[in-house]
Design a protein around this motif. Structure first.
Motif, PDB file in Angstrom:
ATOM      1  N   ALA A  32      32.374  67.697 103.659  1.00  0.00           N
ATOM      2  CA  ALA A  32      32.629  67.123 102.341  1.00  0.00           C
ATOM      3  C   ALA A  32      31.579  67.557 101.310  1.00  0.00           C
ATOM      4  CB  ALA A  32      32.671  65.602 102.430  1.00  0.00           C
ATOM      5  N   GLU A  33      30.574  68.295 101.782  1.00  0.00           N
ATOM      6  CA  GLU A  33      29.487  68.778 100.924  1.00  0.00           C
ATOM      7  C   GLU A  33      28.770  67.632 100.214  1.00  0.00           C
ATOM      8  OE1 GLU A  33      30.927  71.962  98.441  1.00  0.00           O
ATOM      9  OE2 GLU A  33      31.508  73.158 100.183  1.00  0.00           O
ATOM     10  N   ILE A  34      28.498  66.584 100.992  1.00  0.00           N
ATOM     11  CA  ILE A  34      27.700  65.460 100.494  1.00  0.00           C
ATOM     12  C   ILE A  34      26.348  65.544 101.182  1.00  0.00           C
ATOM     13  CG2 ILE A  34      27.477  62.948 100.424  1.00  0.00           C
ATOM     14  CD1 ILE A  34      30.528  62.823 100.257  1.00  0.00           C
ATOM     15  N   PHE A  35      25.316  65.748 100.382  1.00  0.00           N
ATOM     16  CA  PHE A  35      23.983  65.972 100.937  1.00  0.00           C
ATOM     17  C   PHE A  35      22.991  64.867 100.569  1.00  0.00           C
ATOM     18  CE2 PHE A  35      26.069  70.075 100.156  1.00  0.00           C
ATOM     19  CZ  PHE A  35      26.239  70.461 101.470  1.00  0.00           C
ATOM     20  N   VAL A 112      39.095  61.353 102.200  1.00  0.00           N
ATOM     21  CA  VAL A 112      38.710  60.131 101.478  1.00  0.00           C
ATOM     22  C   VAL A 112      37.471  60.408 100.624  1.00  0.00           C
ATOM     23  CG1 VAL A 112      37.775  57.795 101.742  1.00  0.00           C
ATOM     24  CG2 VAL A 112      39.732  58.518 103.120  1.00  0.00           C
ATOM     25  N   LEU A 113      36.482  61.066 101.198  1.00  0.00           N
ATOM     26  CA  LEU A 113      35.248  61.345 100.461  1.00  0.00           C
ATOM     27  C   LEU A 113      35.497  62.263  99.268  1.00  0.00           C
ATOM     28  CD1 LEU A 113      32.675  61.714 103.373  1.00  0.00           C
ATOM     29  CD2 LEU A 113      33.158  59.709 101.942  1.00  0.00           C
ATOM     30  N   GLY A 114      36.538  63.069  99.344  1.00  0.00           N
ATOM     31  CA  GLY A 114      36.899  63.925  98.218  1.00  0.00           C
ATOM     32  C   GLY A 114      37.379  63.148  97.011  1.00  0.00           C
ATOM     33  N   HIS A 115      37.681  61.864  97.186  1.00  0.00           N
ATOM     34  CA  HIS A 115      38.164  61.024  96.089  1.00  0.00           C
ATOM     35  C   HIS A 115      37.084  60.093  95.538  1.00  0.00           C
ATOM     36  CE1 HIS A 115      42.314  62.329  96.383  1.00  0.00           C
ATOM     37  NE2 HIS A 115      42.164  62.306  97.698  1.00  0.00           N
ATOM     38  N   ILE A 116      35.859  60.261  96.011  1.00  0.00           N
ATOM     39  CA  ILE A 116      34.773  59.422  95.478  1.00  0.00           C
ATOM     40  C   ILE A 116      34.705  59.601  93.970  1.00  0.00           C
ATOM     41  CG2 ILE A 116      32.256  59.197  95.331  1.00  0.00           C
ATOM     42  CD1 ILE A 116      32.097  59.648  98.290  1.00  0.00           C
ATOM     43  N   GLY A 117      34.656  58.478  93.283  1.00  0.00           N
ATOM     44  CA  GLY A 117      34.567  58.496  91.824  1.00  0.00           C
ATOM     45  C   GLY A 117      35.912  58.442  91.133  1.00  0.00           C
ATOM     46  N   ASP A 118      37.012  58.703  91.859  1.00  0.00           N
ATOM     47  CA  ASP A 118      38.345  58.637  91.243  1.00  0.00           C
ATOM     48  C   ASP A 118      38.712  57.206  90.864  1.00  0.00           C
ATOM     49  OD1 ASP A 118      38.497  61.332  91.742  1.00  0.00           O
ATOM     50  OD2 ASP A 118      40.061  61.189  93.276  1.00  0.00           O
ATOM     51  N   GLU A 119      38.328  56.259  91.710  1.00  0.00           N
ATOM     52  CA  GLU A 119      38.600  54.839  91.494  1.00  0.00           C
ATOM     53  C   GLU A 119      37.363  54.049  91.902  1.00  0.00           C
ATOM     54  OE1 GLU A 119      41.323  53.797  90.071  1.00  0.00           O
ATOM     55  OE2 GLU A 119      42.426  55.696  90.172  1.00  0.00           O
ATOM     56  N   GLU A 120      37.316  52.775  91.513  1.00  0.00           N
ATOM     57  CA  GLU A 120      36.177  51.940  91.893  1.00  0.00           C
ATOM     58  C   GLU A 120      36.202  51.604  93.378  1.00  0.00           C
ATOM     59  OE1 GLU A 120      35.281  48.560  89.468  1.00  0.00           O
ATOM     60  OE2 GLU A 120      35.909  49.606  87.661  1.00  0.00           O
ATOM     61  N   ILE A 121      37.394  51.394  93.931  1.00  0.00           N
ATOM     62  CA  ILE A 121      37.529  51.034  95.339  1.00  0.00           C
ATOM     63  C   ILE A 121      38.618  51.897  95.958  1.00  0.00           C
ATOM     64  CG2 ILE A 121      38.153  49.228  96.995  1.00  0.00           C
ATOM     65  CD1 ILE A 121      37.163  47.174  94.979  1.00  0.00           C
ATOM     66  N   ILE A 122      38.322  52.452  97.115  1.00  0.00           N
ATOM     67  CA  ILE A 122      39.322  53.173  97.897  1.00  0.00           C
ATOM     68  C   ILE A 122      39.396  52.482  99.242  1.00  0.00           C
ATOM     69  CG2 ILE A 122      39.942  55.358  98.986  1.00  0.00           C
ATOM     70  CD1 ILE A 122      38.244  56.755  96.793  1.00  0.00           C
ATOM     71  N   VAL A 123      40.566  51.988  99.596  1.00  0.00           N
ATOM     72  CA  VAL A 123      40.756  51.270 100.852  1.00  0.00           C
ATOM     73  C   VAL A 123      41.587  52.148 101.783  1.00  0.00           C
ATOM     74  CG1 VAL A 123      41.686  49.196 101.934  1.00  0.00           C
ATOM     75  CG2 VAL A 123      40.673  49.059  99.655  1.00  0.00           C
ATOM     76  N   THR A 124      41.084  52.352 102.968  1.00  0.00           N
ATOM     77  CA  THR A 124      41.819  53.133 103.956  1.00  0.00           C
ATOM     78  C   THR A 124      42.532  52.191 104.920  1.00  0.00           C
ATOM     79  OG1 THR A 124      39.920  53.236 105.446  1.00  0.00           O
ATOM     80  CG2 THR A 124      40.128  55.000 103.822  1.00  0.00           C
ATOM     81  N   TYR A 125      43.467  52.742 105.664  1.00  0.00           N
ATOM     82  CA  TYR A 125      44.182  51.963 106.670  1.00  0.00           C
ATOM     83  C   TYR A 125      44.629  52.917 107.770  1.00  0.00           C
ATOM     84  CZ  TYR A 125      48.282  53.939 104.408  1.00  0.00           C
ATOM     85  OH  TYR A 125      49.200  54.805 103.893  1.00  0.00           O
ATOM     86  N   PRO A 126      44.838  52.399 108.978  1.00  0.00           N
ATOM     87  CA  PRO A 126      45.285  53.279 110.059  1.00  0.00           C
ATOM     88  C   PRO A 126      46.749  53.688 109.858  1.00  0.00           C
ATOM     89  CG  PRO A 126      44.802  51.080 110.905  1.00  0.00           C
ATOM     90  CD  PRO A 126      44.547  51.057 109.436  1.00  0.00           C
TER      91      PRO A 126
END
Length: 133
Positions: A32-35, A112-126
């Protein structure tokens, strides 16, 4: 510019899985290129006050990786308590919880990490709920 991220790993009876989960998360961060990140592993006791060696594994990982910390609760608490405790200890801009059992698909977390900053909260589910049964 890469976002800063705290990864919270709740771990309960995960002696066999925690190190692998931690390693997979490192791979996810690389992809995800998060350092700019920190990893907080939260552990605690069983309802009866006993514990397996999950905390020992978490402490060992924290000793080996300067960006990883281990938080231990010396009495039984639920996942919500551990999560709140870790959020209070977090120092980065964004926070994600990834279970310490390693039961996740790395590419899904990268997405999911690619969407950081798109919204305030990102909720995942199985997508495949049978995996959690």
């Amino acid at each position: 510019m890469s976002p800063s991220l705290t990864i919270i790993i709740p771990a309960y009876n995960e002696v066999k899985n925690l190190r692998l989960a931690h390693g997979s998360i490192l791979g996810v961060l690389q992809k995800a290129e998060i350092f700019n990140y920190e990893i907080i592993i939260t552990t605690g006791t069983r309802r009866d006050g006993s514990r397996d060696n999950t905390t020992d594994v978490a402490n060992k990982i924290a000793e080996e990786y300067e960006f990883t910390r281990s938080l231990y609760c010396d009495h039984f608490v639920g996942l919500g308590h551990k999560y709140r405790e870790a959020v209070q200890a977090a120092t980065k801009e964004y926070i994600i919880l990834i279970p310490g059992d390693g039961e996740f698909v790395e590419d899904s977390i990268v997405d999911v990490l690619g969407h950081i900053g798109d919204e305030e909260i990102i909720v995942t589910y199985p997508y495949n709920p049978e995996v959690r049964q």
